[in-house]
Structures are given as structure tokens and as C-alpha cells.
Design an enzyme around this catalytic site. Sequence first.
Site, PDB file in Angstrom:
ATOM      1  N   HIS A 145      35.838  50.944  31.844  1.00  0.00           N
ATOM      2  CA  HIS A 145      36.122  50.381  33.165  1.00  0.00           C
ATOM      3  C   HIS A 145      36.887  49.063  33.080  1.00  0.00           C
ATOM      4  CE1 HIS A 145      32.795  47.899  31.912  1.00  0.00           C
ATOM      5  NE2 HIS A 145      32.981  47.109  32.961  1.00  0.00           N
ATOM      6  N   HIS A 160      39.452  44.280  35.172  1.00  0.00           N
ATOM      7  CA  HIS A 160      38.110  44.833  35.340  1.00  0.00           C
ATOM      8  C   HIS A 160      38.075  45.671  36.614  1.00  0.00           C
ATOM      9  CE1 HIS A 160      33.749  45.005  35.971  1.00  0.00           C
ATOM     10  NE2 HIS A 160      33.587  44.558  34.736  1.00  0.00           N
TER      11      HIS A 160
END
Length: 238
Positions: A145, A160
Amino acid sequence: MDLSKLMACYGFGRLLMPNGISNVAAQASISNGVIGLLVGTACIVVFLLAKVFKSDDPAGALPEEKDDPVEEGGGNDRDGAPAEVLVEKVVVYAPMNGEVVDLSVVPDETFALGILGQGVAILPSEGKLYSPVDGVVSSIFETRHAICLETNTGAEMLLHIGLETISLKGKYFKVKVQAGQWVEKGDLLIEFNLEEVQKNFKMYTPVLLTNADDYRMVQILKHPGPVKAGEPLYEARR
């Protein structure tokens, strides 16, 4: 080389006289040998004195030549990188389509307070994350992620996707690059299923310059509102 002849030149050893040479000639030869001895001895003394004075007087020796260092671009950076790649400004581009928001409104203090770095966040409108700079993929989170990049100009970045998405353990995320790979601005880094992820997670995606302290200022170029991948987001100046 005949050693007896070499010694005779400096008066050492016995001079070899052929038969039939008169005593006078012999005496003359001996005298020449003595003279040769004295001359040879003098040469040796001079040589030794020269060695002594040379070692005792280093100031008299010629200085060793050294190449002067050539500075390019103001010297080397902290990591010893070639100076020619150290630039005064780095521009960070939007890594996805969506809407730009200030970091301060991100509902996670780690990002909102700039603890991990400075920059902006994006609420994505599609599930694709592109590279915002030219650089190397320095690391990829196991949960896929998030990804870190480092440019050859010294900028270090963190992208992020979403908040708390680490708990998905990689589900819905597909990484298209690998650690250590060189990427160009606009290269696809990660694909993710936006529809599924946003069902349970807030999709604020911080785009951070994690070594912002190495720069004199970070200036936001894209203020809150719609953004397309590839548009300038902010720039950092040393």
C-alpha cells in the site's frame, strides 16, 4: 665485467702487470692506482654526504606535485554523490488523478503534523499510482500500500495509499515495479481496486518529501482542487 679491472680503477686489490713492464712503469702504475684509490674514496664520501644532507634537510627537496581538486556544482553532497547531480530545486508531480488536499486536513496526525515529511495529499479518483519523479524505488512495503522513492538529486519520497490500509495485508494492491528499479516520472507503480478499498478506508494519499529538512523551503504549486497525474504539485528548494 672484469672485477679485477674495476677494482684497479679505484686502486683496490693487486694491480696485474704483464711480463716485461719495467719497474718504473710498475711504480707509475702503482702511483696511478693510489691516485685512483683517493679519487674513488672521495667520490664515495661526497655521495654519502649528499645522502645525509638530503635526508636531514627536507626543505631542500622538491615538493610533491598534487592535483588540485576540481569543484563542480559546489562540491559533493552528504552521501558523496557526484556534485553535478546536486540541484537547487526538485519538482514533485501528481502521482494520480483526483483531488488535492492540504496535509493539515488529513485525519491522521502522523501525516497532518508533518511528522513523516512535507507535501500534500490526494483523494484518488482511480486506482493507479504513478511515479511523481525520476528516481529509484528504494523500498516497497510488504503490504503493497506504500512505496518509497529516491531521486538522483537527493530527494526522498513516501507515497502512501489510503489511511490504515496496512491492515489489508496487500489485498487489492498490485505492485508493478520492484525495489532497486529505476523509474521515470509517470511510470505506473501500483494498481489498486479503489472501489473495494474505499468501502472501509479513507483514501487520503499523502505524497511526502521525507527529507524536507534538507531543503530551505517547500512551496505548494497545486492548491486544493482537482488534479491530473503529471501536474506539478510542489517544489523544494535548497
